[in-house]
Design a protein around this motif. Structure first.
Motif, mmCIF file in Angstrom:
data_model
loop_
_atom_site.group_PDB
_atom_site.id
_atom_site.type_symbol
_atom_site.label_atom_id
_atom_site.label_comp_id
_atom_site.label_asym_id
_atom_site.label_seq_id
_atom_site.Cartn_x
_atom_site.Cartn_y
_atom_site.Cartn_z
ATOM 1 N N GLU A 98 14.788 16.604 26.212
ATOM 2 C CA GLU A 98 15.296 17.117 24.929
ATOM 3 C C GLU A 98 15.111 18.646 24.908
ATOM 4 O OE1 GLU A 98 13.030 15.395 21.844
ATOM 5 O OE2 GLU A 98 13.811 17.167 20.102
ATOM 6 N N ILE A 99 15.865 19.264 24.426
ATOM 7 C CA ILE A 99 15.624 21.023 24.431
ATOM 8 C C ILE A 99 15.381 21.442 22.856
ATOM 9 C CG2 ILE A 99 16.575 21.342 26.838
ATOM 10 C CD1 ILE A 99 18.931 22.555 24.394
ATOM 11 N N GLY A 100 14.685 22.572 22.974
ATOM 12 C CA GLY A 100 14.689 23.327 21.814
ATOM 13 C C GLY A 100 14.742 25.020 22.203
ATOM 14 N N TYR A 101 14.852 25.995 21.277
ATOM 15 C CA TYR A 101 14.718 27.367 21.628
ATOM 16 C C TYR A 101 14.532 28.161 20.415
ATOM 17 C CZ TYR A 101 19.304 25.482 19.999
ATOM 18 O OH TYR A 101 20.102 24.786 19.415
ATOM 19 N N ASP A 129 17.215 17.470 38.471
ATOM 20 C CA ASP A 129 18.216 16.179 38.480
ATOM 21 C C ASP A 129 18.200 15.197 37.570
ATOM 22 O OD1 ASP A 129 20.031 14.973 40.256
ATOM 23 O OD2 ASP A 129 18.540 13.645 41.118
ATOM 24 N N LYS A 130 18.222 15.874 36.394
ATOM 25 C CA LYS A 130 18.314 15.067 35.057
ATOM 26 C C LYS A 130 19.815 14.641 34.781
ATOM 27 C CE LYS A 130 13.914 15.530 34.292
ATOM 28 N NZ LYS A 130 13.171 14.296 34.343
ATOM 29 N N HIS A 131 19.815 13.474 34.011
ATOM 30 C CA HIS A 131 20.826 12.533 33.923
ATOM 31 C C HIS A 131 21.567 13.106 32.590
ATOM 32 C CE1 HIS A 131 23.783 9.537 32.828
ATOM 33 N NE2 HIS A 131 23.193 9.154 31.743
ATOM 34 N N LYS A 132 20.659 13.662 31.459
ATOM 35 C CA LYS A 132 21.464 13.955 30.113
ATOM 36 C C LYS A 132 20.536 14.876 29.375
ATOM 37 C CE LYS A 132 22.849 11.469 25.916
ATOM 38 N NZ LYS A 132 23.248 10.357 25.508
ATOM 39 N N ILE A 133 21.014 15.832 28.783
ATOM 40 C CA ILE A 133 20.274 16.783 27.987
ATOM 41 C C ILE A 133 20.555 16.366 26.393
ATOM 42 C CG2 ILE A 133 19.764 19.213 27.118
ATOM 43 C CD1 ILE A 133 20.839 20.188 29.860
ATOM 44 N N ARG A 150 28.484 26.247 21.794
ATOM 45 C CA ARG A 150 29.005 27.267 22.617
ATOM 46 C C ARG A 150 28.549 26.926 24.208
ATOM 47 N NH1 ARG A 150 26.519 31.481 20.237
ATOM 48 N NH2 ARG A 150 28.181 32.099 18.846
ATOM 49 N N GLN A 151 27.352 25.954 23.995
ATOM 50 C CA GLN A 151 26.766 25.429 25.426
ATOM 51 C C GLN A 151 27.596 24.483 25.790
ATOM 52 O OE1 GLN A 151 24.546 27.881 25.958
ATOM 53 N NE2 GLN A 151 24.542 27.208 28.239
ATOM 54 N N GLY A 152 28.416 23.941 25.161
ATOM 55 C CA GLY A 152 29.364 22.796 25.457
ATOM 56 C C GLY A 152 28.954 21.470 25.166
ATOM 57 N N MET A 153 27.975 21.429 24.191
ATOM 58 C CA MET A 153 27.386 20.125 23.673
ATOM 59 C C MET A 153 28.148 19.487 22.870
ATOM 60 S SD MET A 153 23.182 20.692 24.110
ATOM 61 C CE MET A 153 22.635 19.149 24.385
ATOM 62 N N GLN A 174 22.372 15.175 16.199
ATOM 63 C CA GLN A 174 22.155 15.118 17.619
ATOM 64 C C GLN A 174 23.270 15.570 18.743
ATOM 65 O OE1 GLN A 174 20.260 11.328 18.919
ATOM 66 N NE2 GLN A 174 20.663 11.697 21.050
ATOM 67 N N TYR A 175 22.939 16.442 19.519
ATOM 68 C CA TYR A 175 23.937 16.943 20.633
ATOM 69 C C TYR A 175 23.476 16.358 21.737
ATOM 70 C CZ TYR A 175 26.220 20.094 17.362
ATOM 71 O OH TYR A 175 26.917 20.535 16.248
ATOM 72 N N ALA A 176 24.445 16.205 22.725
ATOM 73 C CA ALA A 176 24.258 15.643 24.066
ATOM 74 C C ALA A 176 25.187 16.502 25.146
ATOM 75 C CB ALA A 176 24.132 14.250 24.086
ATOM 76 N N LEU A 177 24.646 16.410 26.344
ATOM 77 C CA LEU A 177 25.464 16.771 27.395
ATOM 78 C C LEU A 177 25.000 16.028 28.757
ATOM 79 C CD1 LEU A 177 27.858 19.020 28.461
ATOM 80 C CD2 LEU A 177 25.641 20.554 29.113
ATOM 81 N N LEU A 178 25.975 15.406 29.290
ATOM 82 C CA LEU A 178 25.820 14.586 30.637
ATOM 83 C C LEU A 178 25.984 15.429 31.831
ATOM 84 C CD1 LEU A 178 27.807 11.540 29.633
ATOM 85 C CD2 LEU A 178 25.230 11.737 29.676
ATOM 86 N N ALA A 179 25.299 15.189 32.857
ATOM 87 C CA ALA A 179 25.233 15.746 34.135
ATOM 88 C C ALA A 179 26.719 15.887 34.662
ATOM 89 C CB ALA A 179 24.266 15.270 35.084
ATOM 90 N N PRO A 180 27.514 14.799 34.376
ATOM 91 C CA PRO A 180 29.077 15.245 35.084
ATOM 92 C C PRO A 180 29.650 16.063 34.205
ATOM 93 C CG PRO A 180 28.351 12.817 35.027
ATOM 94 C CD PRO A 180 27.200 13.629 34.225
ATOM 95 N N GLU A 181 29.269 16.024 32.942
ATOM 96 C CA GLU A 181 29.907 16.925 32.150
ATOM 97 C C GLU A 181 29.669 18.371 32.333
ATOM 98 O OE1 GLU A 181 30.624 14.727 27.749
ATOM 99 O OE2 GLU A 181 28.527 15.531 28.342
ATOM 100 N N TRP A 182 28.568 18.685 32.764
ATOM 101 C CA TRP A 182 27.947 20.039 33.183
ATOM 102 C C TRP A 182 28.584 20.650 34.657
ATOM 103 C CZ3 TRP A 182 25.589 24.407 32.259
ATOM 104 C CH2 TRP A 182 25.068 25.023 33.115
#
Ligand code: COA
Length: 185
Positions: A98-101, A129-133, A150-153, A174-182
């Protein structure tokens, strides 16, 4: 306090590095600003809180399940702290983070967090090598929502009254981004 100069990611204008004792005053300045605190967990942030926070972050290692590491966001040319990006490695599933900023008000509106997250996402997916943010944001935090989109989440959910914040139950997205999407971007 020990010192750590470890750099985790570098971008055109920024470095993401370990916190250092030199960062206390800059951190205190932006965390004690009520506008910065509005959608965050703290209130009336003190200099002593900033000192304790930096000391704890210096001792913290990256990617330990169940913990947060705050990555210091600093200007590449001066090493001045202008904000931070936090990464929480989930205890139950450490392949998900999980991220914050947060960004000091005088440095907002210049794309610095967008740039910092670009470097951070590369570090999270390619180095760690994470799977999901995932990320959670107060539904009223318009600037934060813009940062995530803007980050594509992707917005994965609207969580009603999901946390108690400053005297009331608050809705979150809740937002998310998968490694394959990135990687496919
Ligand atoms: C959320 C927060 C980090 C957003 O800061 P920000 O400066 O708007 O975000 P960025 O650094 O990515 O900058 C994006 C803005 O700079 C503009 N910009 C200028 N130059 C740019 C560039 N080279 N690249 C990208 N964007 C640029 C963008 O258009 C955008 O403005 P807009 O949203 O009005 O369209 C900041 O408001 C903050 O610290 N808030 C308090 C803490 C908080 O609530 N955090 C979220 C909870 S985890």
């Amino acid at each position: 306090m020990q010192q750590s100069n470890e750099v985790y990611a570098a971008t055109e204008r920024l470095v993401l590095r370990h916190f250092d004792k030199q960062d206390v005053n800059a951190l205190y300045q932006y965390r004690s600003d009520p506008d910065i605190a509005r959608f965050q967990s703290w209130e009336n942030y003190t200099y002593e809180s900033a000192e304790a926070f930096v000391q704890a972050q210096i001792a913290q290692k990256p990617d330990e399940p169940g913990t947060w590491l705050q990555y210091a966001v600093a200007l590449a040319d001066s090493n001045l702290l202008i904000g931070d990006c936090a990464v929480h490695t989930l205890q139950a599933e450490p392949r998900i983070v999980e991220i914050g900023y947060t960004l000091a008000p005088e440095h907002q509106g210049k794309g610095y967090i967008h740039e910092a997250l670009g470097g951070l996402f590369g570090y999270i997916f390619d180095t760690l090598d994470k799977h999901k943010i995932i990320a959670f944001t107060d539904v009223r935090n318009v600037k934060s929502i813009r940062v995530l989109e803007r980050q594509g989440m992707r917005r994965e959910g609207h969580l009603l009254q999901n946390y108690w914040s400053k005297g009331s139950w608050t809705d979150e997205y809740q937002y998310a981004l998968l490694a394959p999407e990135w990687r496919s971007r």
